[in-house]
Design an enzyme around this catalytic site. Structure first.
Site, PDB file in Angstrom:
ATOM      1  N   ASP A 143       0.810  -1.212   0.000  1.00 44.75           N
ATOM      2  CA  ASP A 143       0.000   0.000   0.000  1.00 44.75           C
ATOM      3  C   ASP A 143       0.844   1.262   0.000  1.00 44.75           C
ATOM      4  O   ASP A 143       2.029   1.247   0.350  1.00 44.75           O
ATOM      5  CB  ASP A 143      -0.959   0.011   1.189  1.00 44.75           C
ATOM      6  CG  ASP A 143      -0.244   0.005   2.533  1.00 44.75           C
ATOM      7  OD1 ASP A 143       0.735  -0.756   2.669  1.00 44.75           O
ATOM      8  OD2 ASP A 143      -0.662   0.745   3.440  1.00 44.75           O
ATOM      9  N   GLU A 163      -0.136  -1.304   5.612  1.00 45.57           N
ATOM     10  CA  GLU A 163       0.979  -0.978   6.509  1.00 45.57           C
ATOM     11  C   GLU A 163       0.940   0.484   6.919  1.00 45.57           C
ATOM     12  O   GLU A 163       1.232   0.833   8.070  1.00 45.57           O
ATOM     13  CB  GLU A 163       2.306  -1.305   5.818  1.00 45.57           C
ATOM     14  CG  GLU A 163       3.532  -1.224   6.722  1.00 45.57           C
ATOM     15  CD  GLU A 163       4.180   0.150   6.785  1.00 45.57           C
ATOM     16  OE1 GLU A 163       5.101   0.330   7.605  1.00 45.57           O
ATOM     17  OE2 GLU A 163       3.779   1.060   6.011  1.00 45.57           O
TER      18      GLU A 163
END
Length: 381
Positions: free
Chosen positions: A78, A139
């Site tokens: 991400d 994350e």
């Protein structure tokens, strides 16, 4: 042999696939396809139900040519905002965005490096032990993918997370952190006609915040108030405010002590605010303390450190152990006794539209990773 053009093309392809946190499915599919083409066994876990992402974490396994314990390699899929419609530019040896978005080198430079290293291992028939790749989601919004990873599926006990700047450093010490939420309840009233009938929850919270030392407490401890939410209108005495903050420390005792100090400040501010005659149950406080992640502290003589140092020495790459104030998926792995050092990819100015990464740094990071995998195979460290 590392193919710089392929490494660059992989990186450019990945950053142009939108993957802001909770929207990683498209890039996950592309990475999975590439890993399968290299011969990996892949599967996606069921963490999406807990992270809110449109996909789970991607786990890939490569059988080893050498019968030794497996090694973990990890990065996250991400990105932060603004991370949609990225148009990368390569100029003077550096990758950048066009300035309207982030670049996404955090952490797609790491994924490109992993894919290149794995390609070289296959093409050059380099002996290697079993390799597990864990590509996490979410994350950037609290290490959520790692936190909800089905850890029972991970066989490795050592490994490396690629999610730092310095290609000449291995992060071995990172702080633990607590997330703090304080909800102060007051009493609403008309701010002009009858303010004395109300209890201003924001004012009570401000007294607490004013009593707290924020920022750097000492060389290994920090604390912060980052969010204040409350109030409905300027003519209403606010009856509720939500305050969110954090404490980080490399020392678990200091982490606990500063957390208690911050909570006590809110308790004191509430206790020392007189209730209105009509309402004796307010002000009141709700305090919610949550462990965000545990600290990492890897000794210099641990195999994870010795392996990286030996590989760097063999390649004439200067490498030093480093301490950071930030958290990473490595903190979560560490809490499950999977000891992971954090390596750099060269990415700079992350989380800004000025983000960049150099081709030279990505090549060097790939060289180091290949060196680690080679030495791991023959255990010469």
């Amino acid at each position: 042999m590392i193919q710089e053009r392929r490494l660059a093309e992989t990186f450019l392809s990945l950053v142009q696939i939108d993957s802001v946190s909770r929207n990683e499915a498209a890039v996950c599919q592309e990475i999975e396809k590439r890993l399968q083409a290299l011969g990996a066994e892949t599967f996606i876990d069921d963490s999406a139900a807990k992270t809110g992402s449109d996909t789970g974490n991607l786990i890939a396994r490569f059988s080893g040519t050498v019968d030794i314990p497996s090694i973990l390699l990890s990065a996250h899929m991400d990105t932060v905002e603004p991370g949609c419609g990225i148009r990368p530019v390569f100029e003077n040896g550096y990758f950048r965005s066009d300035g309207s978005t982030i670049l996404g080198a955090d952490d797609k430079s790491a994924i490109a490096i992993l894919l290149e290293a794995l390609s070289v291992i296959q093409e050059d028939r380099i002996p290697h032990g079993p390799i597990e790749c864990v590509l996490t989601v979410c994350e950037e919004i609290g290490l959520l993918g790692a936190k909800f990873l089905d850890i029972a599926k991970i066989r490795s006990r050592i490994g490396y997370v690629l999610d730092a700047t310095d290609t000449h450093g291995i992060i071995t010490r990172a702080p633990g952190a607590n997330k703090l939420t304080y909800i102060v309840h007051g009493k609403d009233a008309h701010a002009g006609a009858a303010p004395e009938k109300g209890i201003n929850a924001i004012a009570v919270a401000c007294k607490a915040i004013a009593a707290i030392k924020l920022g750097r407490i000492d060389h290994e401890t920090t604390c912060n108030i980052g969010i204040i939410q409350g109030g409905l209108a300027t003519n209403i005495v606010p009856n509720k405010v939500v305050v969110k903050g954090e404490v980080r420390s490399h020392d678990p005792n200091k982490l606990e002590d500063i957390t208690k100090i911050m909570t006590s400040a809110f308790e004191h501010a509430v206790q020392n605010t007189q209730p209105t005659p009509e309402e004796g149950t307010v002000p009141k406080l709700e305090a919610h303390i949550e462990s965000d992640f545990v600290r990492t502290n890897i000794p210099d003589d641990h195999p994870v450190v010795k392996l990286a140092m030996a590989a760097a020495a063999e390649l004439n790459i200067p490498l030093v152990t480093k301490t950071t104030g930030g958290g990473a998926d490595a903190n979560v792995f560490f809490s499950h006794d999977i000891i992971t050092g954090v390596l750099g990819t060269g990415m700079k100015d992350m989380h800004t539209v000025r983000e960049s990464v150099s081709m030279a740094d990505m090549v060097e990071a790939t060289r180091l990773l290949l060196g680690i995998l080679r030495l791991h195979a023959n255990r010469s460290y």
